[in-house]
Scaffold this motif. Structure first.
Motif, PDB file in Angstrom:
ATOM      1  N   MET A 109       0.723  -1.294  -0.038  1.00 26.03           N
ATOM      2  CA  MET A 109       0.204   0.126  -0.018  1.00 26.03           C
ATOM      3  C   MET A 109       0.872   1.172  -0.034  1.00 26.03           C
ATOM      4  N   LEU A 110       1.833   1.072   0.918  1.00 28.13           N
ATOM      5  CA  LEU A 110       2.570   2.671   1.043  1.00 28.13           C
ATOM      6  C   LEU A 110       3.728   2.565  -0.173  1.00 28.13           C
ATOM      7  N   GLY A 111       4.253   1.560  -0.831  1.00 31.26           N
ATOM      8  CA  GLY A 111       4.878   1.667  -1.791  1.00 31.26           C
ATOM      9  C   GLY A 111       4.012   2.210  -3.010  1.00 31.26           C
ATOM     10  N   TYR A 112       2.941   1.914  -3.293  1.00 28.07           N
ATOM     11  CA  TYR A 112       2.020   2.444  -4.149  1.00 28.07           C
ATOM     12  C   TYR A 112       1.647   3.787  -4.289  1.00 28.07           C
ATOM     13  N   ASP A 118       5.147  12.669  -7.257  1.00 25.96           N
ATOM     14  CA  ASP A 118       5.953  13.144  -7.892  1.00 25.96           C
ATOM     15  C   ASP A 118       6.834  14.060  -6.912  1.00 25.96           C
ATOM     16  N   ARG A 119       7.964  13.610  -6.672  1.00 24.19           N
ATOM     17  CA  ARG A 119       8.944  14.372  -5.712  1.00 24.19           C
ATOM     18  C   ARG A 119       9.254  15.839  -6.179  1.00 24.19           C
ATOM     19  N   LEU A 120       9.416  16.245  -7.380  1.00 28.86           N
ATOM     20  CA  LEU A 120       9.533  17.752  -7.927  1.00 28.86           C
ATOM     21  C   LEU A 120       8.070  18.469  -7.487  1.00 28.86           C
ATOM     22  N   SER A 121       7.305  17.875  -8.061  1.00 26.54           N
ATOM     23  CA  SER A 121       5.814  18.704  -7.798  1.00 26.54           C
ATOM     24  C   SER A 121       4.919  18.822  -6.580  1.00 26.54           C
ATOM     25  N   ALA A 122       5.451  17.621  -5.730  1.00 26.78           N
ATOM     26  CA  ALA A 122       4.850  17.573  -4.469  1.00 26.78           C
ATOM     27  C   ALA A 122       5.848  17.187  -3.612  1.00 26.78           C
ATOM     28  N   PRO A 123       6.877  17.949  -3.008  1.00 28.28           N
ATOM     29  CA  PRO A 123       8.214  17.531  -2.254  1.00 28.28           C
ATOM     30  C   PRO A 123       7.608  17.140  -0.879  1.00 28.28           C
ATOM     31  N   VAL A 124       6.502  17.895  -0.083  1.00 27.66           N
ATOM     32  CA  VAL A 124       6.103  17.706   1.210  1.00 27.66           C
ATOM     33  C   VAL A 124       5.535  16.349   1.294  1.00 27.66           C
ATOM     34  N   PRO A 125       4.386  15.987   0.371  1.00 25.94           N
ATOM     35  CA  PRO A 125       3.741  14.943   0.604  1.00 25.94           C
ATOM     36  C   PRO A 125       4.675  13.616   0.201  1.00 25.94           C
ATOM     37  N   ARG A 131       9.114   8.529   4.002  1.00 23.63           N
ATOM     38  CA  ARG A 131       9.378   8.116   5.375  1.00 23.63           C
ATOM     39  C   ARG A 131       8.683   6.975   5.855  1.00 23.63           C
ATOM     40  N   GLU A 132       7.338   7.094   5.458  1.00 22.74           N
ATOM     41  CA  GLU A 132       6.308   5.874   5.964  1.00 22.74           C
ATOM     42  C   GLU A 132       6.706   4.657   5.151  1.00 22.74           C
ATOM     43  N   PHE A 133       7.091   4.768   3.976  1.00 26.28           N
ATOM     44  CA  PHE A 133       7.470   3.490   2.952  1.00 26.28           C
ATOM     45  C   PHE A 133       8.662   2.772   3.680  1.00 26.28           C
ATOM     46  N   SER A 143      12.671  -5.624  17.532  1.00 26.80           N
ATOM     47  CA  SER A 143      13.356  -4.711  18.452  1.00 26.80           C
ATOM     48  C   SER A 143      12.989  -3.259  18.411  1.00 26.80           C
ATOM     49  N   GLY A 144      12.432  -2.702  19.472  1.00 23.88           N
ATOM     50  CA  GLY A 144      11.849  -1.191  19.438  1.00 23.88           C
ATOM     51  C   GLY A 144      13.071  -0.438  19.496  1.00 23.88           C
ATOM     52  N   TYR A 145      13.975  -1.055  20.155  1.00 20.73           N
ATOM     53  CA  TYR A 145      15.373  -0.206  20.281  1.00 20.73           C
ATOM     54  C   TYR A 145      16.102   0.129  18.826  1.00 20.73           C
ATOM     55  N   LEU A 146      15.916  -0.887  18.085  1.00 20.44           N
ATOM     56  CA  LEU A 146      16.504  -0.836  16.736  1.00 20.44           C
ATOM     57  C   LEU A 146      15.758   0.088  15.947  1.00 20.44           C
ATOM     58  N   LEU A 147      14.435   0.174  15.714  1.00 18.07           N
ATOM     59  CA  LEU A 147      13.404   0.817  15.156  1.00 18.07           C
ATOM     60  C   LEU A 147      13.633   2.404  15.488  1.00 18.07           C
ATOM     61  N   ASN A 148      13.919   2.598  16.937  1.00 19.67           N
ATOM     62  CA  ASN A 148      13.830   3.937  17.184  1.00 19.67           C
ATOM     63  C   ASN A 148      15.194   4.493  16.635  1.00 19.67           C
ATOM     64  N   PHE A 149      16.171   3.802  16.921  1.00 20.70           N
ATOM     65  CA  PHE A 149      17.671   4.240  16.225  1.00 20.70           C
ATOM     66  C   PHE A 149      17.397   4.480  14.688  1.00 20.70           C
ATOM     67  N   CYS A 150      16.837   3.567  14.062  1.00 23.71           N
ATOM     68  CA  CYS A 150      16.742   3.896  12.471  1.00 23.71           C
ATOM     69  C   CYS A 150      15.717   5.123  12.355  1.00 23.71           C
ATOM     70  N   ALA A 151      14.794   5.526  13.174  1.00 24.29           N
ATOM     71  CA  ALA A 151      13.872   6.635  12.938  1.00 24.29           C
ATOM     72  C   ALA A 151      14.819   7.960  13.117  1.00 24.29           C
ATOM     73  N   GLN A 152      15.717   7.744  14.119  1.00 25.24           N
ATOM     74  CA  GLN A 152      16.688   8.872  14.457  1.00 25.24           C
ATOM     75  C   GLN A 152      17.779   9.171  13.321  1.00 25.24           C
ATOM     76  N   LEU A 153      18.110   8.016  12.834  1.00 26.67           N
ATOM     77  CA  LEU A 153      19.132   8.102  11.627  1.00 26.67           C
ATOM     78  C   LEU A 153      18.485   8.726  10.562  1.00 26.67           C
ATOM     79  N   TYR A 154      17.183   8.199  10.201  1.00 28.41           N
ATOM     80  CA  TYR A 154      16.479   8.892   9.059  1.00 28.41           C
ATOM     81  C   TYR A 154      16.364  10.296   9.160  1.00 28.41           C
TER      82      TYR A 154
END
Length: 230
Positions: A109-112, A118-125, A131-133, A143-154
């Protein structure tokens, strides 16, 4: 008490956005009075928000000198990129091993949704969907610890992209990259999926390194000009 927490939370989100977008310039001292006026709130919630952001490595705290927006450099980005590839690769492999039907459905769903923007015409969405994908790919990691660290690195990686003003480049087929990454994850091919993820991030890194190198070269040239004029 609830009102104070609400103000602190609002200050945290607003200042976080200012750091990630580059509105607060890297390496610049953060003026609390200026922030207080901009956010239209007292100094206490602003200071508390800055303390929270310092624990998230989005603000640098110096006990004697106050708060600063973190500096950036090509060397620091190299460490960030390598760490992100290692940590998120680990989380993705765990997610592929543990993920069920709901995990698969979210990726599809999120990949679709991402590929429809379009990144250029709709950069914020696009950035929100991006991020969601990526979060969906690793969401089944136990591991919630690992997921939190991944979010921070993102977040730290997004800040570098924004500060460097990195935009979409026509020669790169980023939609295909996301589609192939999703396909490998859904096929439960962890080794291939992790390799694609690392390649995906490092392709962005190549362009960002070039931009950072150009900015650093201009900075050194400006410094040399100023020293010569003194």
């Amino acid at each position: 008490m609830d009102e104070h927490r609400s103000l602190t939370s609002r200050a945290h989100h607003r200042i976080r956005d200012m750091v990630l977008s580059g509105e607060l310039q890297p390496g610049a001292r953060i003026q609390i009075d200026a922030l207080r006026e901009k956010l239209e709130m007292g100094a206490s919630p602003v200071r508390e928000a800055l303390s929270i952001l310092s624990s998230e490595q989005l603000v640098v705290r110096n006990e004697q000198r106050g708060f600063w927006a973190p500096a950036i450099s090509s060397e620091d980005f190299a460490i960030l990129l390598d760490t992100r590839c290692r940590v998120e690769g680990m989380a993705l492999a765990e997610a592929i091993a543990q993920g069920g039907a709901r995990w698969e459905e979210n990726i599809v769903m999120l990949g679709y949704r991402l590929n429809a923007l379009d990144r250029l015409s709709a950069p914020v969405p696009w950035e929100a969907a991006h991020r969601e994908f990526h979060a969906a790919l690793i969401a089944a990691c136990p591991s919630g610890y690992l997921l939190n660290f991944c979010a921070q690195l993102y977040d730290l990686a997004v800040r570098y992209r924004n500060v460097a003003r990195l935009v979409a480049y026509p020669e790169r087929q980023i939609t295909d990259e996301h589609s192939k990454l999703a396909e490998a994850a859904l096929a439960r091919d962890a080794d291939h999926a992790v390799a694609l993820l690392n390649d995906h991030y490092r392709k962005t890194g190549v362009f960002l390194f070039k931009t950072l190198a150009e900015q650093e070269s201009k900075g050194r040239a400006n410094d040399a000009t100023m020293r010569a004029a003194q």
